[in-house]
Design an enzyme around this catalytic site. Structure first.
Site, PDB file in Angstrom:
ATOM      1  N   HIS A   1      23.933  -8.265 -11.403  1.00  0.00           N
ATOM      2  CA  HIS A   1      23.344  -9.581 -11.584  1.00  0.00           C
ATOM      3  C   HIS A   1      24.374 -10.660 -11.260  1.00  0.00           C
ATOM      4  O   HIS A   1      25.563 -10.387 -11.065  1.00  0.00           O
ATOM      5  CB  HIS A   1      22.835  -9.732 -13.017  1.00  0.00           C
ATOM      6  CG  HIS A   1      21.630  -8.899 -13.308  1.00  0.00           C
ATOM      7  ND1 HIS A   1      20.919  -8.981 -14.481  1.00  0.00           N
ATOM      8  CD2 HIS A   1      20.999  -7.945 -12.571  1.00  0.00           C
ATOM      9  CE1 HIS A   1      19.905  -8.125 -14.467  1.00  0.00           C
ATOM     10  NE2 HIS A   1      19.939  -7.497 -13.307  1.00  0.00           N
TER      11      HIS A   1
ATOM     12  N   CYS B   1      20.599 -11.933 -19.332  1.00  0.00           N
ATOM     13  CA  CYS B   1      19.695 -10.909 -19.857  1.00  0.00           C
ATOM     14  C   CYS B   1      20.292 -10.227 -21.078  1.00  0.00           C
ATOM     15  O   CYS B   1      21.508 -10.173 -21.270  1.00  0.00           O
ATOM     16  CB  CYS B   1      19.340  -9.890 -18.773  1.00  0.00           C
ATOM     17  SG  CYS B   1      20.748  -8.986 -18.106  1.00  0.00           S
TER      18      CYS B   1
ATOM     19  N   CYS C   1      23.816  -8.740 -19.174  1.00  0.00           N
ATOM     20  CA  CYS C   1      24.809  -9.723 -18.733  1.00  0.00           C
ATOM     21  C   CYS C   1      25.456 -10.452 -19.901  1.00  0.00           C
ATOM     22  O   CYS C   1      26.619 -10.866 -19.807  1.00  0.00           O
ATOM     23  CB  CYS C   1      24.161 -10.728 -17.789  1.00  0.00           C
ATOM     24  SG  CYS C   1      23.699 -10.002 -16.198  1.00  0.00           S
TER      25      CYS C   1
ATOM     26  N   GLU D   1      25.839 -13.008 -13.003  1.00  0.00           N
ATOM     27  CA  GLU D   1      26.975 -13.186 -13.906  1.00  0.00           C
ATOM     28  C   GLU D   1      28.072 -12.158 -13.645  1.00  0.00           C
ATOM     29  O   GLU D   1      29.269 -12.496 -13.642  1.00  0.00           O
ATOM     30  CB  GLU D   1      26.511 -13.082 -15.367  1.00  0.00           C
ATOM     31  CG  GLU D   1      25.515 -14.146 -15.776  1.00  0.00           C
ATOM     32  CD  GLU D   1      24.062 -13.725 -15.608  1.00  0.00           C
ATOM     33  OE1 GLU D   1      23.243 -14.130 -16.438  1.00  0.00           O
ATOM     34  OE2 GLU D   1      23.756 -12.991 -14.642  1.00  0.00           O
TER      35      GLU D   1
END
Length: 291
Positions: free
Chosen positions: A54, A79, A88, A56
């Site tokens: 993701h 998330c 994350c 991040e």
């Protein structure tokens, strides 16, 4: 309150998040920028496709140890669950950032939500930072969640060759699926989505708009581009189109006008949202005025 540096970072995160349009679905297109403890950008990243890291994690990887004590600026709430990748919010906690700014809250967040868990870990959280600007990228994804169907864009060119139009080619790449004028359905970015996360439905879509929308949604599509001024697909989905994009060719500083042609005007039920020159074209973008 966000600082000027943080606002600049959020706008950068919004800009890079758009790189994921057309490939992240069914996941959202998200961008992230990491600032060190002095407010200097030291890493950035975006989410490309389901199954990949993701935004991040990509930004933290770029920042390395410089993220400690710094700030994560992210377009969507981190998330809070284990999916194909770890949550994350835990990556941010492990990186020892001191502050997280987020633009849009994630309606799919599990449990108490990533923001709440970050706060419980002693991290300062700012919500709603430049939310309306972030919705320029995240809006269609959120629309799809709310309605249970893809966000539908209808696009066509007036006075030019739609097949050879570079502007239209670029537009296709920002959508999960493209329905061509002859009814063919293709990925906007061929092979761009994650494995087992997306499929291209077989045409035809039938004669029932509700069944057609369900077929497109079950394929994993959050955004669909329907091309052509008049064909079976545009007629089938006419009542559920959310946005219309009209590229008008052949404009000149001075020309004889035969009056406003119906094919180049904004359809009823839509409001003009943007007008801009695009090479030798003028692009009109109109949004549905849902009651």
């Amino acid at each position: 309150m966000a600082t000027p540096n943080e606002l600049t970072a959020m706008r950068r995160a919004i800009a890079i998040s758009a790189q994921g349009l057309g490939t992240t679905s069914p996941n959202p297109p998200v961008g992230c920028v990491i600032l060190d403890r002095d407010g200097v950008p030291v890493g950035e990243g975006y989410h490309l496709r389901k199954g990949d890291h993701h935004a991040e994690v990509n930004a933290l990887t770029a920042a390395g140890e410089r993220a400690e004590g710094g700030t994560a600026v992210v377009t969507l709430e981190p998330c809070n669950h284990h999916g194909r990748t770890p949550p994350c919010r835990q990556a941010l906690i492990d990186a020892k950032v001191s502050r997280v700014l987020m633009a849009v809250m994630d309606p799919t967040s599990r449990g108490e939500g990533g923001a709440a868990v970050l706060e419980q870990a002693g991290i300062e959280v700012e919500r709603g930072v430049l939310e309306q600007e972030a919705l320029l990228v995240l809006g269609p994804w959120l629309h799809s969640l709310r309605t249970g169907r893809p966000h539908i864009t209808w696009a066509y060119t007036v006075g030019g060759n739609e097949d050879d139009d570079q502007a239209m080619t670029e537009l296709r790449r920002t959508h999960d699926l493209v329905i061509w004028r002859n009814g063919t359905i293709e990925e906007g970015v061929p092979g761009g989505h994650g494995e087992d996360a997306f499929r291209v439905p077989f045409p035809p879509l039938g004669n029932d708009p509700a069944i057609a929308l369900r077929t497109l949604a079950e394929a994993g599509a959050r955004t669909v581009l329907v091309e052509g001024s008049s064909n079976a697909a545009t007629r089938l989905l006419a009542d559920v189109v959310d946005r219309v994009i009209i590229d008008i060719a052949g404009t000149a500083p001075s020309s004889r006008s035969a009056g406003p042609g119906a094919e180049s005007s904004v359809p009823g039920g839509f409001r003009l949202a943007d007008v801009k020159p695009l090479g030798g074209l003028v692009r009109l973008i109109a949004e549905r005025t849902w009651d």
